[in-house]
Design an enzyme around this catalytic site. Structure first.
Site, PDB file in Angstrom:
ATOM      1  N   GLY A  20      -2.473  -4.997  -4.148  1.00 21.84           N
ATOM      2  CA  GLY A  20      -1.888  -3.747  -3.977  1.00 21.84           C
ATOM      3  C   GLY A  20      -2.921  -2.653  -4.074  1.00 21.84           C
ATOM      4  CG  ASN A  25      -2.159  -1.116   3.865  1.00 19.80           C
ATOM      5  OD1 ASN A  25      -1.391  -1.815   4.050  1.00 19.80           O
ATOM      6  ND2 ASN A  25      -3.437  -1.612   3.846  1.00 19.80           N
ATOM      7  CD  GLU A 174     -11.049   4.432   5.138  1.00 17.22           C
ATOM      8  OE1 GLU A 174     -10.853   3.283   5.476  1.00 17.22           O
ATOM      9  OE2 GLU A 174     -11.392   5.075   4.202  1.00 17.22           O
ATOM     10  CG  HIS A 250      -7.356   2.949   9.089  1.00 20.88           C
ATOM     11  ND1 HIS A 250      -7.573   1.697   8.654  1.00 20.88           N
ATOM     12  CD2 HIS A 250      -8.102   3.681   8.102  1.00 20.88           C
ATOM     13  CE1 HIS A 250      -8.351   1.672   7.410  1.00 20.88           C
ATOM     14  NE2 HIS A 250      -8.744   3.079   7.344  1.00 20.88           N
ATOM     15  CG  ASP A 252      -7.096   0.223  13.381  1.00 19.34           C
ATOM     16  OD1 ASP A 252      -6.359   0.434  12.705  1.00 19.34           O
ATOM     17  OD2 ASP A 252      -8.016  -0.386  13.396  1.00 19.34           O
ATOM     18  CB  CYS A 370      -7.799  -4.566  10.800  1.00 19.32           C
ATOM     19  SG  CYS A 370      -6.271  -3.468  10.944  1.00 19.32           S
TER      20      CYS A 370
HETATM   21  O1  SUG Z   1      -8.155  -0.766   3.831  1.00 24.71           O
HETATM   22  N1  SUG Z   1      -6.101  -3.248   2.861  1.00 24.71           N
HETATM   23  C1  SUG Z   1      -7.005  -2.675   3.960  1.00 24.71           C
HETATM   24  C2  SUG Z   1      -6.647  -2.993   5.444  1.00 24.71           C
HETATM   25  C3  SUG Z   1      -7.384  -2.413   6.330  1.00 24.71           C
HETATM   26  C4  SUG Z   1      -6.829  -2.733   7.628  1.00 24.71           C
HETATM   27  N2  SUG Z   1      -7.850  -2.139   8.700  1.00 24.71           N
HETATM   28  C5  SUG Z   1      -7.668  -1.143   9.969  1.00 24.71           C
HETATM   29  N3  SUG Z   1      -6.300  -0.755  10.048  1.00 24.71           N
HETATM   30  N4  SUG Z   1      -8.707  -1.069  10.758  1.00 24.71           N
HETATM   31  C6  SUG Z   1      -7.142  -1.111   3.618  1.00 24.71           C
HETATM   32  O2  SUG Z   1      -6.178  -0.691   3.174  1.00 24.71           O
HETATM   33  C7  SUG Z   1      -5.486  -4.163   0.897  1.00 24.71           C
HETATM   34  C8  SUG Z   1      -6.093  -4.885  -0.282  1.00 24.71           C
HETATM   35  C9  SUG Z   1      -5.116  -5.164  -1.457  1.00 24.71           C
HETATM   36  O3  SUG Z   1      -4.241  -4.644  -1.591  1.00 24.71           O
HETATM   37  O4  SUG Z   1      -5.303  -6.318  -1.992  1.00 24.71           O
HETATM   38  C10 SUG Z   1      -6.386  -3.354   1.738  1.00 24.71           C
HETATM   39  O5  SUG Z   1      -7.448  -3.347   1.376  1.00 24.71           O
END
Ligand code: SUG
Length: 446
Positions: A20, A25, A174, A250, A252, A370
């Site tokens: 988390g 996200n 990013e 993001h 994407d 991703c």
């Molecule tokens: O940076 N999740 C990543 C997901 C990245 C997705 N990438 C793209 N959309 N390109 C982030 O938010 C969650 C890790 C955790 O909660 O344990 C995390 O880092």
């Protein structure tokens, strides 16, 4: 000369877990603290890579990070043996241990921004490792990422590597998650499409209010300068703050492009009409651009986010046909699945849709797109690329065995304090650097 788009997927690291850590996200927050299965996560990633390789696409891989990141814990004042450092952190700052244990480098779309040699003034392929400064657990990735990129693309006559941008909110970067290249063919001159979440030096401009904007205009502009891109073929567009506040952290997650096609949700961009007109007018190619706009009526924003429809890989099968590689969640969502059935009937390039199970990654907000960094390479540049980092049948088998040998099939937040995990992880990575011929890229190897 033949030119390819090579997808370099992140190999999921042995400490993959759900913590988390990423405000904004939704999946990361919703799945915080459930047990993960690192072995399954890594195998799911390998299956997707192998499937693309079998379809005839060039497929590469990028190694994971050393985690838990003891070096960072030492910088933060913990001392003693590596075991002591981990035990003290687990006792006094458990949230910190969780953050330095994340396997988040698997989402290599965020590893860096890459520019094709046909778009850069010095005709080299340019890479800037992303500083990922908005999230602590990701801000500690870039140094090792930069080392790994140099170990894959080492010949400076062909490849230019830049340091990550300065840390801090103003230059939050990013990587390629907010960058799309549109072109007639991979070897032709392209249009550079950067999407940012806010302007850092101009607070009078619109910006999200609930969740952070992780990419700034200033960062995107710096990348364009460093990579010597032609500004007459470059567009900087703002992401709609409303979608960031709804969980689109993001670009994407709400749009994907390939060659002359841009597939996007109607809410993706601020001032959408102007953005598309600018892309149209600056496009250096001759093909007619295909803008495939998805309305909220066809796919409500919430469904686009929960299914990750736009975090799909859009791949050219031949001159006229493209394939969309979607996460399995798109097939499970009735509205999205209905939309995809209709999409392939419409007069556009997308003729086929396939679904892949990357659930372990999806639970942290990472879909198929991703998991990969796109690197456009001419035949000659590909010949200069570390061949051990390009997927083939035998490397696939080797990596499967490697995962099965070293990875756990269950990991909880409490188990991150197990000092054996660090040893296991280091043993696995040491072997991996040999398999991929990377040299010594990790702090524990120095
Ligand atoms: O940076 N999740 C990543 C997901 C990245 C997705 N990438 C793209 N959309 N390109 C982030 O938010 C969650 C890790 C955790 O909660 O344990 C995390 O880092």
């Amino acid at each position: 000369m033949k030119t390819y788009e090579v997808n370099f997927d992140g190999i999921v690291g042995p400490t993959h877990n759900y913590a988390g850590l990423s405000l904004g996200n939704i999946a990361s927050f919703n799945n915080a603290k459930i047990a993960s299965n690192p072995k399954e996560a890594a195998l799911q990633g390998l299956e997707k890579m192998k499937a693309l390789h079998d379809m005839g696409f060039k497929q590469g891989m990028i190694a994971p990070m050393e985690r838990p990141d003891v070096t960072t814990l030492r910088r933060l004042g913990f001392s003693g043996s590596d075991e002591d450092v981990i035990q003290q952190t687990a006792k006094n700052a458990p949230q910190l241990l969780v953050a330095v244990s994340s396997a988040s480098s698997m989402w290599t779309a965020n590893a860096c921004t890459t520019s094709a040699s046909s778009d850069t003034a010095d005709k080299r392929v340019h890479f800037t490792a992303a500083n990922l400064s908005n999230k602590f657990h990701r801000s500690i990735e870039w140094q090792t990422t930069a080392q790994i990129l140099k170990a894959i693309f080492s010949n400076e006559n062909y490849f230019a590597h830049h340091q990550a941008l300065p840390m801090g909110d103003h230059f939050g970067d990013e990587g390629a998650a907010n960058f799309t290249r549109l072109c007639d063919g991979y070897g032709s001159k392209g249009l550079e499409f950067f999407v940012y979440g806010k302007q850092a030096f101009n607070l009078n401009q619109p910006a999200p209010t609930r969740f952070p904007a992780r990419q700034t205009l200033e960062a995107s502009e710096a990348i364009a300068r460093l990579h010597q891109l032609d500004l007459s073929h470059t567009v900087f567009a703002q992401q709609n703050p409303q979608v960031i506040d709804s969980g689109v952290f993001h670009n994407d997650v709400i749009a994907v492009g390939n060659q002359h096609v841009l597939f996007y949700h109607e809410l993706a961009f601020l001032n959408s009409d102007e953005v598309l007109a600018e892309i149209q007018s600056k496009y250096p190619g001759e093909k007619a651009l295909e803008f495939i706009r998805v309305s909220s009526e066809s796919v409500p924003l919430g469904d686009a986010i929960s299914s990750y429809l736009f975090n799909s890989q859009l791949l050219s099968v031949n001159e006229n046909e493209m394939l969309l590689i979607c996460p399995g969640e798109c097939a499970e969502n009735p509205q999205v699945s209905k939309y995809l059935d209709s999409l392939i009937q419409q007069p556009n390039c997308i003729k086929k849709v396939e679904f892949y199970d990357v659930k372990q990654s999806m639970r942290n907000g990472g879909g198929p797109a991703c998991l990969r960094q796109r690197v456009v390479l001419t035949e000659e540049e590909l010949g200069q690329t570390n061949p051990r980092c390009i997927m083939d049948e035998s490397m696939y088998k080797t990596l499967r065995q490697w995962v099965n040998k070293h990875y756990r099939d269950k990991l909880t937040a409490e188990q991150l304090a197990d000092p054996q995990l660090l040893d296991e992880s280091r043993r696995a990575l040491d072997e991996l650097t040999q398999l991929l011929d990377l040299g010594n890229v990790y702090p524990f190897q120095h």
